[in-house]
Design an enzyme around this catalytic site. Structure first.
Site, PDB file in Angstrom:
ATOM      1  N   ASP A 374       0.857  -1.159   0.000  1.00  0.00           N
ATOM      2  CA  ASP A 374       0.000   0.000   0.000  1.00  0.00           C
ATOM      3  C   ASP A 374       0.907   1.227   0.000  1.00  0.00           C
ATOM      4  OD1 ASP A 374      -2.587   0.763   0.162  1.00  0.00           O
ATOM      5  OD2 ASP A 374      -2.487   1.199   2.308  1.00  0.00           O
ATOM      6  N   LYS A 485     -13.424  27.421  -5.668  1.00  0.00           N
ATOM      7  CA  LYS A 485     -12.098  26.800  -5.527  1.00  0.00           C
ATOM      8  C   LYS A 485     -11.083  27.756  -4.889  1.00  0.00           C
ATOM      9  CE  LYS A 485     -12.353  22.898  -8.379  1.00  0.00           C
ATOM     10  NZ  LYS A 485     -11.786  21.992  -9.287  1.00  0.00           N
ATOM     11  N   ASP A 715      -3.301  -1.138   5.484  1.00  0.00           N
ATOM     12  CA  ASP A 715      -3.800  -0.716   6.792  1.00  0.00           C
ATOM     13  C   ASP A 715      -5.304  -0.527   6.775  1.00  0.00           C
ATOM     14  OD1 ASP A 715      -3.862   1.429   5.161  1.00  0.00           O
ATOM     15  OD2 ASP A 715      -2.559   2.714   6.358  1.00  0.00           O
ATOM     16  N   ASP A 719      -8.011  -3.186   2.425  1.00  0.00           N
ATOM     17  CA  ASP A 719      -6.910  -4.109   2.132  1.00  0.00           C
ATOM     18  C   ASP A 719      -7.174  -5.516   2.643  1.00  0.00           C
ATOM     19  OD1 ASP A 719      -5.419  -2.003   1.077  1.00  0.00           O
ATOM     20  OD2 ASP A 719      -4.800  -1.385   3.074  1.00  0.00           O
TER      21      ASP A 719
END
EC number: 7.2.2.13
Length: 1021
Positions: A374, A485, A715, A719
């Site tokens: 990851d 934005k 984590d 996963d």
């Protein structure tokens, strides 16, 4: 309340009765779960939602309706993964693999004792002892392994937090706080910054709401949540918030669309618990080894059973021989040795921050050939950090190291002072209270990741931001929103000689530049011309290309004549300029790589391990980090790089010319397994970006199809399916979610990728050392079994008894065998390719041929030499012993003559025989000294390796002391029938011990001088 289309796909199907159907159904369910998330609630209008769930959008459900739904759907909680009952775990330790062999041995012993008891008047108790001891060995080692595993699962339990989570729901028009487990589909829920989302919500109103989806999608940036439908993909759209993600700021109100196992998170957890973890490599090795040993034992046993029948023994005697041979072949101490070796390594790894949940995973890590890692938090520090600034028309590098030991830039420029002022003021992040004694970078911040990064950077470079904000008090603010934005605030300006009001703004660089007409260079305002715009564009592209998140900053000193003190600024009907501002600079941020990672990736590469990055992040960011940590090494190009270099379209580049490859999740979705195999096979350096949890699983399966042993790190909850499917799943101890820790085999307590490499090294070392341990233990099988065979064939008195065999296997050999687990690596084990589980076995033919055919034979000669010396000293010359067995063992004959005509009674004969047993035993200990020393290395000379292993030296002394104790301790003659020896008899086996040492040193010398030659092919195990 009709069920939606999306709902039906989530319903867990009922379990079918029949085994085959069950299996097929399980596979079907898994395929179903591997598909992408399908739901349509994000596309529905508020009216349609009201109709589908029967919820009043302002008053919520009635309490009665909520109770009905709760009774129908069950609590809003994940079904805990099926746990193995403790007694099953215990039985697995007692009857699994190697233990089974010892149990069979024990049963055979009891059987032999039964036969003897039925046929003889005074049966010998040897077999009874042996059966009892074998059973005890299995039970003790079983308890030991069980305790070891129970200990690590206790640590796992302590990870789970026991605080029941609360949720704020609106029922009957009133807000009420209830346990999150009681939330039902159709509930109206309110969340605010800091809350955990209690179920999958369809947002119906929001105010500046951002959620942290990193545990689900792997994106490190907080994602905005609003009622707008922005994307077909439910994971990408803004109007769905997912169960168990966290709301980091703002507030939102939403309708619960899924609860418990039917949530997206619940599906992933189900996916993980439904996956079968395969057999660990070491378990497969031990199984293979048991087959070899059992094969050898049964072959020898049956051959001699037939032989003894030919030699006209009765069939009862022949059965006793058969059992004796099989039992003598079982290395009783080996089970304990392997368990202890793995435990020692697990302890050593725990000291290095790797917590191993099951012992066998220790070795699996050593045979890993692919690591799918990851990105966020594993390869990177999981904290956004300012990486670069662009001001005064040049790029400055900030310090991203964890301990601030990196580069510094010119902090005296007037432009930098202006830029840092904007970054500090136009920023809502604040340090949490009572952290003044902590280093700045370690302090906790309330606010989003980018603003925290700016806050920490300014605090480090310019001192207290709090004081700065007190000097320039904020008057009004327009928070960041997705249409403008930008974020803007107006502050009182305390600087003498300057206008009283300062307007500061930050936001998307191109939007900020459009609002500017001038630019600050070296503290002086200049008109913004095309040349400077190009310079800005180049800087923006360069920083963006590094995978960094870039923000633009500008300010304006508001003239006093228009905006006198006390002027009422209005943010709704804007009454101040937001154009023609002065551009000050850019600041870019990145989640920087951990310091130890590039080195760890380099180690993996030299160890022949392929590191693949799998992340939910943007491809540009992923590629930049991959280059930063060396997953994509310098000079290696992707297809896009080659196309850009040669200035040709991507379609004209042959994909196999590119060593590196960045695969987008959306491309992966449309790939066939063959295309994925192609990528995994022909590219050495691979990055998968924007992947979903289901795709992570597909990548792991793809690697396993290539025959790789795959380790996966992760984590997030997303996963866990991949962690479970991998040969070894590695979860993060600090940032990891509970689900991922449950699915993993190993937990990194410091979340650092570099700890995995330590684990790989330990795993490879334990494999080497187990080989040495087994070679050492098996060698003594030959001197233990040959006396029995010669006893049958040559009809001589038995040279070595069963009790003495046990004293070797469970006494003298145990500590030395375990001491080999402490042996250091003899060569650089991180420089060789990962072992191939198909060809590179723990116990191979060469190891058996060395232990049994060569060293073992020399040891047996040493034992027999001692035996014949003692017999001769007592008057029985070797030629006289042949064929004497029947009269020797007959307790009614008391006048057996020796070579000199002297007569021996039964008792006297037995004392000589048992003295021979003791001497044979001591001889085996003496030759095992040499065996232990030669087993320290497989290729290097012992002189190169040295005798640094203190435990091994202790082992040598321990086995000698134990042998002496068993021989000379008063009362042993009665208890174990072991008798004191003359000191000279100890020396009979010395020449053989020396011969073993010299023979093996010469063999290793030839292997080193002629690598790949005949000797290496035949004897290097």
């Amino acid at each position: 309340m009709g069920k939606g289309v999306g709902r039906d796909k989530y319903e867990p199907a009922a379990v079918s009765e029949h085994g085959d159907k069950k299996k097929a159904k399980k596979e079907r369910d898994m395929d179903e779960l591997k598909k992408e998330v399908s739901m349509d609630d994000h596309k529905l209008s508020l009216d349609e939602l009201h109709r589908k769930y029967g919820t009043d959008l302002s008053r919520g459900l009635t309490t009665a309706r909520a109770a009905e739904i709760l009774a129908r759907d069950g609590p809003n909680a994940l079904t805990p993964p099926p746990t193995t009952p403790e007694w099953v775990k215990f039985c697995r330790q007692l009857f699994g693999g190697f233990s089974m062999l010892l149990w069979i041995g024990a049963v055979l012993c009891f059987l032999a004792y039964g036969i003897q008891a039925a046929t003889e008047e005074e049966p010998q108790n040897d077999n009874l002892y042996l059966g009892v001891v074998l059973s005890a060995v299995v039970i003790i080692t079983g308890c030991f392994s069980y305790y070891q595993e129970a200990k690590s699962s206790k640590i796992m339990e302590s990870f789970k937090n026991m605080v029941p989570q609360q949720a704020l729901v609106i029922r009957n028009g009133e807000k009420m706080s209830i346990n999150a487990e009681e939330v039902v589909v159709g509930d109206l829920v309110e969340v605010k910054g800091g809350d955990r989302i209690p179920a999958d919500l369809r947002i119906i109103s929001a105010n500046g709401c951002k959620v942290d989806n990193s545990s689900l999608t792997g994106e490190s940036e907080p994602q905005t949540r609003s009622p707008d439908f922005t994307n077909e993909n439910p994971l990408e759209t803004r109007n769905i918030a997912f169960f168990s993600t966290n709301c980091v700021e703002g507030t939102a109100r939403g309708i619960v669309v899924y609860t418990g196992d039917r949530t997206v998170m619940g599906r992933i957890a189900t996916l993980a618990s439904g996956l079968e973890g395969g057999q660990t490599p070491i378990a497969a090795e031990i199984e293979h080894f048991i087959h070899i040993i059992t094969g050898v034992a049964v072959f020898l046993g049956v051959s001699f059973f037939i032989l003894s029948l030919i030699l006209e023994y009765t069939w009862l005697e022949a059965v006793i021989f058969l059992i004796g041979i099989i039992v003598a072949n079982v290395p009783e101490g080996l089970l304990a040795t392997v368990t202890v070796c793995l435990t020692l390594t697990a302890k050593r790894m725990a000291r290095k921050n790797c917590l191993v949940k099951n012992l066998e995973a220790v070795e699996t890590l050593g045979s890993t050939s692919t690591i799918c890692s990851d990105k966020t938090g594993t390869l990177t520090q999981n904290r956004m950090t300012v990486a670069h600034m662009w001001f005064d028309n040049q790029i400055h590098e900030a310090d991203t190291t964890e301990n601030q030991s990196g580069v510094s830039f010119d902090k005296t420029s007037a432009t930098w002072l202006a830029l840092s002022r904007i970054a500090g003021l136009c920023n809502r992040a604040v340090f949490q209270a009572n952290q003044d004694n902590l280093p700045i970078l370690k302090r906790a911040v309330a606010g989003d990741a980018s603003e925290s990064a700016l806050l920490k950077c300014i605090e480090v470079c310019c001192g207290s931001v709090k004081e700065m904000r007190e000097r320039y008090t904020k008057i009004v603010e327009i928070p960041f929103n997705s249409t403008n934005k930008y974020q803007l605030s107006i502050h009182k300006n305390a600087n003498a000689g300057e206008p009283r009001h300062l307007l500061v703004m930050k936001g998307a660089p191109e939007r900020i530049l459009d609002r500017c007409s001038s630019i600050l260079i070296h503290g002086k305002e200049q008109p913004l011309d095309e040349e400077l715009k190009d310079a800005f564009q180049n800087a923006y592209l360069e920083l963006g290309g590094l995978g960094e998140r870039v923000l633009g900053f500008c300010h304006l000193l508001l003239p006093d004549e228009q905006f006198p003190e006390g002027f009422q600024f209005d943010t709704d009907d804007v009454n101040f300029p937001v154009d023609n501002l002065c551009f000050v600079g850019l600041i870019s941020m990145i989640d920087p790589p951990r310091a130890a990672v590039p080195d760890a990736v380099g180690k993996c590469r030299s160890a022949g391990i392929k590191v693949i990055m799998v992340t939910g992040d943007h491809p540009i960011t992923a590629k930049a980090i991959a280059k930063g940590v060396g997953i994509i090494s310098e000079g290696n190009e992707t297809v896009e790089d080659i196309a850009a270099r040669l200035n040709i379209p991507v379609s004209q580049v042959n994909p196999r010319d590119a060593r590196a490859c960045v695969v987008h999740g959306s491309d992966l979705k449309d790939m066939t397994p063959e295309q994925l195999d192609d990528i995994l096979k022909y590219h050495t350096e691979i990055v998968f970006a924007r992947t979903s949890p289901q795709q992570k699983l597909i990548i792991v399966e793809g690697c396993q199809r290539q025959g790789a042993i795959v380790a996966v790190t992760g984590d997030g909850v997303n996963d866990s399916p991949a962690l479970k499917k991998a040969d070894i799943g590695v979860a993060m101890g600090i940032a990891g979610s509970d689900v991922s820790k449950q699915a993993a085999d190993m937990i990194l307590l410091d979340d650092n990728f570099a700890s995995i490499v330590t684990g790989v090294e330990e795993g490879r070392l334990i494999f080497d050392n187990l080989k040495k341990s087994i070679a050492y233990t098996l060698t003594s099988n030959i001197p233990e079994i040959t006396p029995f065979l010669i006893f049958i064939i040559a009809n001589i008195p038995l040279p070595l008894g069963t009790v003495t065999i046990l004293c070797i296997d469970l006494g003298t050999d145990m500590v030395p065998a375990i001491s080999l687990a402490y042996e250091q690596a003899e060569s650089d084990i991180m420089k060789r390719q990962p072992r191939n589980p198909q060809t590179d076995k723990l116990v191979n033919e060469r190891l058996i041929s060395m232990a049994y055919g060569q060293i073992g034979m020399i040891q047996a000669l040493g034992g027999f030499f001692t035996y014949f010396v003692i017999m001769a000293e007592n008057g029985f010359l070797p030629n006289h012993l042949l064929g004497i067995r029947v009269t020797w063992d007959d307790r009614w004959i008391n006048d057996v003559e020796d070579s000199y005509g002297q007569q021996w009674t039964y008792e006297q004969r037995k004392i000589v025989e048992f003295t021979c047993h003791t001497a044979f035993f001591v001889s085996i200990v003496v030759v095992q000294w040499a065996d232990l020393v030669i087993c320290k290395t497989r290729r290097n000379s012992v002189f190169q390796q040295g005798m640094k292993n203190k435990i091994l030296i202790f082992g040598l002394f321990e086995e000698t002391a134990l042998a002496a104790f068993l021989s000379y301790c008063p009362g042993m003659g009665v208890a174990l029938r072991m008798y004191p020896l003359k000191p000279t008899w100890w020396f009979c086996a010395f020449p053989y011990s020396l011969l073993i040492f010299v023979y093996d040193e010469v063999r290793k010398l030839i292997i080193r001088r002629r690598p790949g030659g005949w000797v290496e092919k035949e004897t290097y195990y």
